[in-house]
Design an enzyme around this catalytic site. Structure first.
Site, PDB file in Angstrom:
ATOM      1  N   HIS A   1       0.787  -1.188  -0.038  1.00 49.17           N
ATOM      2  CA  HIS A   1       0.147   0.131  -0.152  1.00 49.17           C
ATOM      3  C   HIS A   1       0.848   1.339  -0.091  1.00 49.17           C
ATOM      4  CE1 HIS A   1       0.971  -0.227   4.256  1.00 49.17           C
ATOM      5  NE2 HIS A   1       0.849   1.010   4.443  1.00 49.17           N
TER       6      HIS A   1
HETATM    7  C1  UD1 Z   1      -2.428   5.489   5.824  1.00 48.93           C
HETATM    8  C2  UD1 Z   1      -1.033   5.783   6.503  1.00 48.93           C
HETATM    9  C3  UD1 Z   1      -0.039   4.822   6.522  1.00 48.93           C
HETATM   10  C4  UD1 Z   1      -0.516   3.778   7.061  1.00 48.93           C
HETATM   11  C5  UD1 Z   1      -1.662   2.988   6.087  1.00 48.93           C
HETATM   12  C6  UD1 Z   1      -2.101   1.746   6.662  1.00 48.93           C
HETATM   13  C7  UD1 Z   1      -0.674   8.243   6.505  1.00 48.93           C
HETATM   14  C8  UD1 Z   1       0.051   9.357   6.035  1.00 48.93           C
HETATM   15  N1  UD1 Z   1      -0.586   7.134   5.891  1.00 48.93           N
HETATM   16  O1  UD1 Z   1      -2.119   5.404   4.587  1.00 48.93           O
HETATM   17  O2  UD1 Z   1       1.035   5.203   7.298  1.00 48.93           O
HETATM   18  O3  UD1 Z   1       0.479   2.639   6.820  1.00 48.93           O
HETATM   19  O4  UD1 Z   1      -2.695   4.203   6.611  1.00 48.93           O
HETATM   20  O5  UD1 Z   1      -3.489   1.405   5.753  1.00 48.93           O
HETATM   21  O6  UD1 Z   1      -1.328   8.730   7.517  1.00 48.93           O
HETATM   22  N2  UD1 Z   1      -9.555   4.450   1.669  1.00 48.93           N
HETATM   23  C9  UD1 Z   1     -10.773   3.895   1.388  1.00 48.93           C
HETATM   24  N3  UD1 Z   1     -11.157   3.328   2.760  1.00 48.93           N
HETATM   25  C10 UD1 Z   1     -10.619   3.452   4.165  1.00 48.93           C
HETATM   26  C11 UD1 Z   1      -9.503   4.318   4.155  1.00 48.93           C
HETATM   27  C12 UD1 Z   1      -8.972   4.727   2.920  1.00 48.93           C
HETATM   28  O7  UD1 Z   1     -11.343   3.338   0.494  1.00 48.93           O
HETATM   29  O8  UD1 Z   1     -11.295   3.143   4.894  1.00 48.93           O
HETATM   30  C13 UD1 Z   1      -8.754   4.805   0.385  1.00 48.93           C
HETATM   31  C14 UD1 Z   1      -9.084   6.261  -0.005  1.00 48.93           C
HETATM   32  O9  UD1 Z   1      -9.292   6.306  -1.526  1.00 48.93           O
HETATM   33  C15 UD1 Z   1      -7.909   7.070   0.459  1.00 48.93           C
HETATM   34  C16 UD1 Z   1      -6.994   6.172   0.114  1.00 48.93           C
HETATM   35  O10 UD1 Z   1      -7.459   4.788   0.703  1.00 48.93           O
HETATM   36  O11 UD1 Z   1      -7.884   8.282  -0.363  1.00 48.93           O
HETATM   37  C17 UD1 Z   1      -5.695   6.154   0.964  1.00 48.93           C
HETATM   38  O12 UD1 Z   1      -6.065   6.482   2.599  1.00 48.93           O
HETATM   39  P1  UD1 Z   1      -5.391   7.350   3.540  1.00 48.93           P
HETATM   40  O13 UD1 Z   1      -5.758   7.199   4.922  1.00 48.93           O
HETATM   41  O14 UD1 Z   1      -4.696   8.565   2.920  1.00 48.93           O
HETATM   42  O15 UD1 Z   1      -3.827   6.615   3.509  1.00 48.93           O
HETATM   43  P2  UD1 Z   1      -3.339   4.994   3.577  1.00 48.93           P
HETATM   44  O16 UD1 Z   1      -2.643   5.062   2.137  1.00 48.93           O
HETATM   45  O17 UD1 Z   1      -4.437   4.329   3.921  1.00 48.93           O
END
Ligand code: UD1
Length: 360
Positions: free
Chosen positions: A207
């Site tokens: 991820h």
């Molecule tokens: C975040 C953390 C990362 C951690 C990871 C675990 C930061 C900068 N990054 O990254 O350190 O290792 O979580 O997963 O805080 N999304 C969904 N559903 C959800 C959550 C996210 O669909 O419940 C999708 C959305 O499109 C979102 C993307 O995933 O834009 C990324 O989510 P985000 O929380 O921005 O960062 P992660 O890549 O999950």
């Protein structure tokens, strides 16, 4: 009665706060402990399932901020968390790990002169292109209590000029959750429901933006995994970020039938999958620690790790982004050419006990 608010936001935070919450229940005459969920992760399978499985009640505050750019997400968390702190005036805020929720909430608390405790302090990848590295450095620089999981954390904090009296080597709360849930993990039915045999599959997660946000690395990694598909099944629970990018780039359609793509998997079933895998291939931080504790070989698809003890003592191997290095290490592991590793000091299931005693 003292009031403490612990912050959770993203998937890897939940299993770190659960043992702290359960430990504070032992001190309920002295401390009222609340959990604030920022809503950084919000899907059932990225968030809600963890509360059910880890036996912690629903969060006391839910900020519901959701996804967004780093600035939008961090700013929205700050705006909403400030309202909670104004209303509740806690004596301490606890943050964990290195996600955007960690820096956002510690910054708000410090500006209101509320002390901050950072659990999993001091870890450094020395790669400032990672958003997590910025979150770690900034959070540590303003925290009052820094709870550290491994010796490198102590060394890094001292090198950054943090006063020694603020640093506590207390062990790893993520391992506390693992130890507390071991019998449930051993009773999971996930192997039979996915038709897997012990040691007969490779477990993979991806991820990190550097691996999945552009087409070339993502495609190269999937092709390399595809080359192992003749030897073992490949179980791949797909993070929402990775799934969206696979669709966007139109990749994954021609992979071997040995690939088993699933939705994100809950805590208990996922740990059962780690425990019984031939090896794990990942770019996650926490999984490097869980595989080390379970002594399962792990290959990390990053050029660095902020958790060096998983390599010097544990079962972790850094493959970087060099696909030929990945192939070499995986072949050695499957041929049984790697030695059994050890478990780092204080990864014993008692970190929350130590942390709460210090805070009390
Ligand atoms: C975040 C953390 C990362 C951690 C990871 C675990 C930061 C900068 N990054 O990254 O350190 O290792 O979580 O997963 O805080 N999304 C969904 N559903 C959800 C959550 C996210 O669909 O419940 C999708 C959305 O499109 C979102 C993307 O995933 O834009 C990324 O989510 P985000 O929380 O921005 O960062 P992660 O890549 O999950």
């Amino acid at each position: 009665m003292k009031k403490i608010i612990s912050v959770v936001g993203a998937r890897p935070n939940f299993m770190k706060i659960a043992p702290i919450h359960l430990e504070f229940l032992k001190y309920k005459d002295l401390v009222q402990h609340w959990i604030c969920h920022t809503g950084q992760h919000y899907d059932e399978k990225m968030s809600k399932i963890f509360f059910k499985e880890l036996n912690i009640s629903e969060p006391d505050f839910n900020l519901n901020v959701g996804s967004g750019s780093h600035a939008v997400q961090t700013a929205n968390i700050m705006l909403e968390f400030e309202k909670v702190l104004i209303a509740e005036k806690p004596n301490l805020v606890i943050v964990v790990g290195d996600v955007n929720s960690t820096i956002a909430c510690s910054l708000v608390a410090k500006k209101m002169n509320i002390p901050v405790a950072h659990i999993e302090a001091g870890l450094r990848s020395f790669d400032r292109t990672m958003p997590e590295e910025i979150n770690r450095i900034l959070t540590d620089s303003i925290s009052d209590y820094l709870f550290v999981t491994e010796q490198s954390g102590i060394d890094n904090l001292k090198n950054e000029g943090i006063e020694e009296s603020k640093i506590f080597f207390t062990g790893n709360v993520m391992i506390d959750s693992l130890v507390q849930n071991m019998s449930k993990i051993d009773s999971s039915a996930i192997l039979s429901s996915l038709d897997l045999d012990k040691s007969n599959y490779i477990l993979c997660t991806l991820h990190r933006p550097s691996n999945v946000d552009t087409k070339v690395p993502l495609e190269q990694i999937l092709n390399a995994l595809n080359s192992f598909a003749g030897k073992r099944k490949i179980v791949f629970p797909v993070h929402p970020r990775t799934r969206a990018n696979m669709e966007l780039f139109g990749i994954g359609g021609d992979l071997s039938a040995s690939f088993l793509f699933t939705d994100p998997i809950g805590y208990i079933d996922f740990l059962c999958l780690i425990k019984n895998a031939a090896l794990v291939i990942t770019d996650s931080g926490g999984i490097q620690e869980e595989t080390t504790f379970l002594r399962v070989p792990c290959v990390t698809l990053r050029n660095n790790t902020e958790r060096p003890v998983t390599i010097t003592m544990g079962s972790n191997h850094l493959a970087g982004t060099d696909v030929s290095k990945l192939t070499g290490i995986v072949t050695d592991i499957l041929d049984g050419k790697v030695e059994k590793a050890a478990i780092p000091p204080l990864w014993d299931g008692k970190a929350a006990e130590r942390i709460c005693r210090i805070l009390i």
